[in-house]
Scaffold this motif. Structure first.
Motif, PDB file in Angstrom:
ATOM      1  N   LYS A  52       0.820  -1.209   0.000  1.00  0.00           N
ATOM      2  CA  LYS A  52       0.000   0.000   0.000  1.00  0.00           C
ATOM      3  C   LYS A  52       0.853   1.258   0.000  1.00  0.00           C
ATOM      4  O   LYS A  52       1.724   1.374   0.853  1.00  0.00           O
ATOM      5  CB  LYS A  52      -0.915  -0.036   1.229  1.00  0.00           C
ATOM      6  N   PRO A  53       0.661   2.145  -0.952  1.00  0.00           N
ATOM      7  CA  PRO A  53      -0.372   2.225  -1.968  1.00  0.00           C
ATOM      8  C   PRO A  53       0.015   1.562  -3.297  1.00  0.00           C
ATOM      9  O   PRO A  53      -0.719   1.643  -4.264  1.00  0.00           O
ATOM     10  CB  PRO A  53      -0.528   3.728  -2.178  1.00  0.00           C
ATOM     11  N   ALA A  69      -0.069   3.252  -8.439  1.00  0.00           N
ATOM     12  CA  ALA A  69      -0.492   3.612  -7.083  1.00  0.00           C
ATOM     13  C   ALA A  69      -1.506   4.746  -7.153  1.00  0.00           C
ATOM     14  O   ALA A  69      -1.508   5.530  -8.102  1.00  0.00           O
ATOM     15  CB  ALA A  69       0.707   4.066  -6.244  1.00  0.00           C
ATOM     16  N   TRP A  70      -2.352   4.808  -6.149  1.00  0.00           N
ATOM     17  CA  TRP A  70      -3.272   5.936  -5.953  1.00  0.00           C
ATOM     18  C   TRP A  70      -3.250   6.305  -4.491  1.00  0.00           C
ATOM     19  O   TRP A  70      -3.101   5.438  -3.622  1.00  0.00           O
ATOM     20  CB  TRP A  70      -4.709   5.562  -6.353  1.00  0.00           C
ATOM     21  N   GLU A  71      -3.396   7.589  -4.207  1.00  0.00           N
ATOM     22  CA  GLU A  71      -3.502   8.088  -2.831  1.00  0.00           C
ATOM     23  C   GLU A  71      -4.706   9.008  -2.726  1.00  0.00           C
ATOM     24  O   GLU A  71      -4.876   9.864  -3.592  1.00  0.00           O
ATOM     25  CB  GLU A  71      -2.243   8.856  -2.432  1.00  0.00           C
ATOM     26  N   CYS A  73      -5.109   5.393  -0.788  1.00  0.00           N
ATOM     27  CA  CYS A  73      -5.352   4.037  -1.278  1.00  0.00           C
ATOM     28  C   CYS A  73      -6.227   3.257  -0.296  1.00  0.00           C
ATOM     29  O   CYS A  73      -5.894   3.159   0.886  1.00  0.00           O
ATOM     30  CB  CYS A  73      -4.020   3.320  -1.472  1.00  0.00           C
ATOM     31  N   SER A  87      -4.640  -0.495  -7.435  1.00  0.00           N
ATOM     32  CA  SER A  87      -4.392   0.336  -6.267  1.00  0.00           C
ATOM     33  C   SER A  87      -5.666   1.159  -6.152  1.00  0.00           C
ATOM     34  O   SER A  87      -5.767   2.246  -6.719  1.00  0.00           O
ATOM     35  CB  SER A  87      -3.165   1.227  -6.459  1.00  0.00           C
ATOM     36  N   PRO A  89      -8.314   3.575  -5.008  1.00  0.00           N
ATOM     37  CA  PRO A  89      -8.368   4.748  -4.149  1.00  0.00           C
ATOM     38  C   PRO A  89      -9.736   4.953  -3.506  1.00  0.00           C
ATOM     39  O   PRO A  89     -10.747   4.443  -3.987  1.00  0.00           O
ATOM     40  CB  PRO A  89      -8.067   5.895  -5.111  1.00  0.00           C
ATOM     41  N   GLN A 127       2.075  12.459  -4.531  1.00  0.00           N
ATOM     42  CA  GLN A 127       0.767  12.407  -3.877  1.00  0.00           C
ATOM     43  C   GLN A 127       0.176  13.792  -3.664  1.00  0.00           C
ATOM     44  O   GLN A 127      -1.031  13.941  -3.582  1.00  0.00           O
ATOM     45  CB  GLN A 127       0.888  11.707  -2.504  1.00  0.00           C
TER      46      GLN A 127
END
Length: 129
Positions: A52-53, A69-71, A73, A87, A89, A127
Motif C-alpha cells: 500500500k499504496p 499507485a493511488w492516494e 489508497c 491500487s 483509491p 501524492q
C-alpha cells in the motif's frame, strides 16, 4: 501528466458533488490490465508486489516492472485470472457542491531493486498537488 523525462505519469481523478448532501466512503476500482503487456501477462500473483499504496508486477526474470499507485489508497490487490493490478483509491468526503481530487502514479522500472524503487517513488511527492 507525463514527466518531462517520460519515465512516469502522474494521474488525477476528480469528483464533483452535484447533490445537496455530503458524499462519503466512495471507493474506485481502478484496474491496470496486463493481459496484452508482453512479459507481464502470466495468470498468477507470484509476479506481483502489493505494498500500500503500490501494486507492481515483474517480468519472468524480475528485470522489468510496471508500478501503479493511488492516494489515498483503500487497498492494493491483483487478480490472477485477468491478470491485472489494482491500487484502489478512496475519495475523501465531498461536501455539497464541492470537488475533491486524488492522485495516481504509473511507471515502468528496469532493475532488480523494487524495494529501492518504491522508496524512491515515495519520496518524489507525487501524492501532493
Amino acid at each position: 501528466r507525463v514527466s518531462p523525462a517520460g519515465d512516469h505519469v502522474v494521474m488525477e481523478m476528480w469528483l464533483k458533488n452535484g447533490t445537496d448532501q455530503t458524499l462519503r466512503g466512495l471507493v474506485v476500482q481502478n484496474c491496470v490490465m496486463l493481459k496484452g503487456l508482453v512479459g507481464f501477462e502470466q495468470q498468477t500473483n507470484d509476479n506481483k508486489v502489493l505494498r500500500k499504496p503500490y501494486a507492481a508486477c515483474h517480468n519472468a526474470d524480475k528485470t522489468r516492472w510496471i508500478i501503479t499507485a493511488w492516494e489515498p489508497c483503500q487497498r492494493p490487490w491483483a487478480n490472477p485470472p485477468c491478470p491485472c493490478l489494482h491500487s484502489d483509491p478512496k475519495f475523501p468526503d465531498c461536501g455539497a457542491g464541492e470537488t475533491v481530487r486524488i492522485r495516481g502514479w504509473l511507471s515502468f522500472y528496469a532493475g532488480g531493486d523494487i524495494d529501492g524503487e518504491l522508496a524512491r517513488i515515495g519520496k518524489l511527492g507525487w501524492q501532493e498537488g
